[in-house]
Design a protein around this motif. Structure first.
Motif, short mmCIF file in Angstrom:
data_model
loop_
_atom_site.label_atom_id
_atom_site.label_comp_id
_atom_site.label_asym_id
_atom_site.label_seq_id
_atom_site.Cartn_x
_atom_site.Cartn_y
_atom_site.Cartn_z
N TYR A 1 0.85 -1.17 0.00
CA TYR A 1 0.00 0.00 0.00
C TYR A 1 0.89 1.23 0.00
CZ TYR A 1 -3.43 -3.41 1.52
OH TYR A 1 -4.23 -4.52 1.60
N LYS A 2 0.45 2.27 -0.70
CA LYS A 2 1.15 3.54 -0.69
C LYS A 2 0.15 4.60 -0.23
CE LYS A 2 3.37 7.03 -3.57
NZ LYS A 2 3.70 7.42 -4.95
N ALA A 3 0.58 5.42 0.71
CA ALA A 3 -0.24 6.52 1.20
C ALA A 3 0.58 7.79 1.09
CB ALA A 3 -0.64 6.28 2.65
N GLN A 4 -0.06 8.87 0.66
CA GLN A 4 0.68 10.12 0.48
C GLN A 4 -0.23 11.29 0.77
OE1 GLN A 4 2.16 11.07 -3.57
NE2 GLN A 4 4.15 11.19 -2.55
N GLY A 5 0.32 12.28 1.47
CA GLY A 5 -0.45 13.47 1.76
C GLY A 5 0.44 14.60 2.24
N VAL A 6 -0.09 15.80 2.13
CA VAL A 6 0.60 17.00 2.61
C VAL A 6 0.16 17.23 4.06
CG1 VAL A 6 0.85 19.49 2.34
CG2 VAL A 6 0.80 18.00 0.32
N VAL A 7 1.14 17.44 4.91
CA VAL A 7 0.88 17.67 6.33
C VAL A 7 1.45 19.04 6.69
CG1 VAL A 7 1.28 16.82 8.67
CG2 VAL A 7 1.01 15.19 6.78
N GLU A 8 0.65 19.81 7.41
CA GLU A 8 1.07 21.16 7.78
C GLU A 8 1.95 21.11 9.03
OE1 GLU A 8 -0.76 25.57 8.83
OE2 GLU A 8 -2.11 23.96 8.22
N ASP A 9 3.25 20.95 8.80
CA ASP A 9 4.25 21.00 9.87
C ASP A 9 5.61 20.70 9.26
OD1 ASP A 9 5.41 21.25 12.46
OD2 ASP A 9 3.57 20.43 13.34
N VAL A 10 6.65 20.82 10.07
CA VAL A 10 8.01 20.55 9.59
C VAL A 10 8.33 19.07 9.73
CG1 VAL A 10 8.83 22.90 10.06
CG2 VAL A 10 9.02 21.15 11.83
N THR A 11 9.26 18.60 8.92
CA THR A 11 9.55 17.17 8.84
C THR A 11 9.95 16.57 10.20
OG1 THR A 11 11.83 17.60 8.16
CG2 THR A 11 10.21 17.26 6.42
N ASN A 12 10.81 17.25 10.95
CA ASN A 12 11.27 16.70 12.22
C ASN A 12 10.11 16.44 13.18
OD1 ASN A 12 13.83 16.91 11.25
ND2 ASN A 12 14.61 18.18 12.91
N ARG A 13 9.20 17.36 13.26
CA ARG A 13 8.08 17.21 14.19
C ARG A 13 7.14 16.09 13.73
NH1 ARG A 13 3.27 20.11 15.79
NH2 ARG A 13 3.11 19.84 18.04
N ILE A 14 6.91 16.00 12.44
CA ILE A 14 6.04 14.93 11.90
C ILE A 14 6.64 13.57 12.20
CG2 ILE A 14 5.13 13.90 9.78
CD1 ILE A 14 5.02 16.85 8.67
N VAL A 15 7.92 13.39 11.87
CA VAL A 15 8.55 12.09 12.07
C VAL A 15 8.67 11.76 13.55
CG1 VAL A 15 10.68 10.76 11.70
CG2 VAL A 15 9.67 12.06 9.83
N ASP A 16 8.85 12.76 14.42
CA ASP A 16 8.86 12.50 15.86
C ASP A 16 7.54 11.88 16.32
OD1 ASP A 16 11.44 13.26 16.36
OD2 ASP A 16 10.92 15.26 17.12
N HIS A 17 6.45 12.21 15.65
CA HIS A 17 5.14 11.65 16.00
C HIS A 17 4.92 10.25 15.42
CE1 HIS A 17 4.17 15.60 17.53
NE2 HIS A 17 3.03 15.12 17.99
N ILE A 18 5.64 9.91 14.36
CA ILE A 18 5.45 8.62 13.68
C ILE A 18 6.34 7.53 14.24
CG2 ILE A 18 5.72 7.42 11.47
CD1 ILE A 18 4.90 10.03 10.10
N ARG A 19 7.61 7.86 14.46
CA ARG A 19 8.56 6.83 14.88
C ARG A 19 8.25 6.34 16.30
NH1 ARG A 19 14.19 9.83 15.09
NH2 ARG A 19 13.46 11.89 15.61
N PRO A 20 8.86 5.19 16.68
CA PRO A 20 8.62 4.68 18.03
C PRO A 20 9.05 5.72 19.06
CG PRO A 20 9.84 3.09 16.71
CD PRO A 20 9.75 4.34 15.91
N GLY A 21 8.22 5.92 20.04
CA GLY A 21 8.53 6.88 21.08
C GLY A 21 7.30 7.36 21.79
N PRO A 22 7.45 8.40 22.58
CA PRO A 22 6.38 8.81 23.49
C PRO A 22 5.12 9.36 22.82
CG PRO A 22 8.16 10.41 23.51
CD PRO A 22 8.63 9.25 22.68
N TYR A 23 5.23 9.90 21.60
CA TYR A 23 4.06 10.53 20.98
C TYR A 23 3.08 9.53 20.37
CZ TYR A 23 6.77 14.88 21.14
OH TYR A 23 7.50 15.94 21.54
#
Length: 155
Positions: free
Chosen positions: A1-23
């Motif tokens: 599956y491929k998913a793609q979209g524009v997200v209103e924020d900077v890359t570091n903050r977006i990836v901090d929410h996706i990767r394993p971790g507290p968010y």
């Protein structure tokens, strides 16, 4: 599956929410638990996570154990992973398997403060499931993923 979209924020903050971790558990409605089993370096770990049942529990809750790595990619970030055969499956779960998967997040050159988030997902849910049920669940899961992420980034 491929998913793609524009997200209103900077890359570091977006990836901090996706990767394993507290968010991740705070906003991802599909995930019900996440434990980092082993950390190799700051951006590299093995994690075990569980997902909720889907389609009125036609698809039972799943458990995954994934190796995850996050690194710089061009002007943005890449977080990728693959499942590992690791440990015993918890009761009441089916062990799913993620083939190589990844999320690429790059800034939009013409729109500062916005990023293009592209995901490549190769999930094998396992169990006796009709492909039509898997496709339906995956499409709604990916739509909810973007919606939940966008809400989380606004807080």
């Amino acid at each position: 599956y491929k998913a793609q979209g524009v997200v209103e924020d900077v890359t570091n903050r977006i990836v901090d929410h996706i990767r394993p971790g507290p968010y991740r558990l705070d906003w991802d409605s599909l995930m019900t638990s996440m434990d980092i089993i082993e950390t190799f370096e700051e951006n590299c770990c093995v994690m075990r996570y569980t997902t909720a049942g889907q389609l009125w529990n036609i698809i039972a809750p799943r458990e995954f154990v994934d190796f995850s790595y996050t690194t710089s990619y061009e002007d943005g970030l890449l977080t990728c992973g693959i499942s590992l055969d690791y440990g015993e499956v918890r009761p009441n779960f089916v062990r799913g398997f993620n083939h190589p998967c990844g999320w690429f997040c790059v800034p939009l050159k013409d729109s500062p403060g916005h990023s293009l988030l592209t995901g490549y997902i190769q999930t094998e849910l396992r169990g006796m499931l009709p492909q039509s049920a898997v496709d339906t669940a995956m499409s709604s899961t990916l739509v909810n993923f973007y919606s939940d992420l966008k809400k989380a980034l606004k807080t």
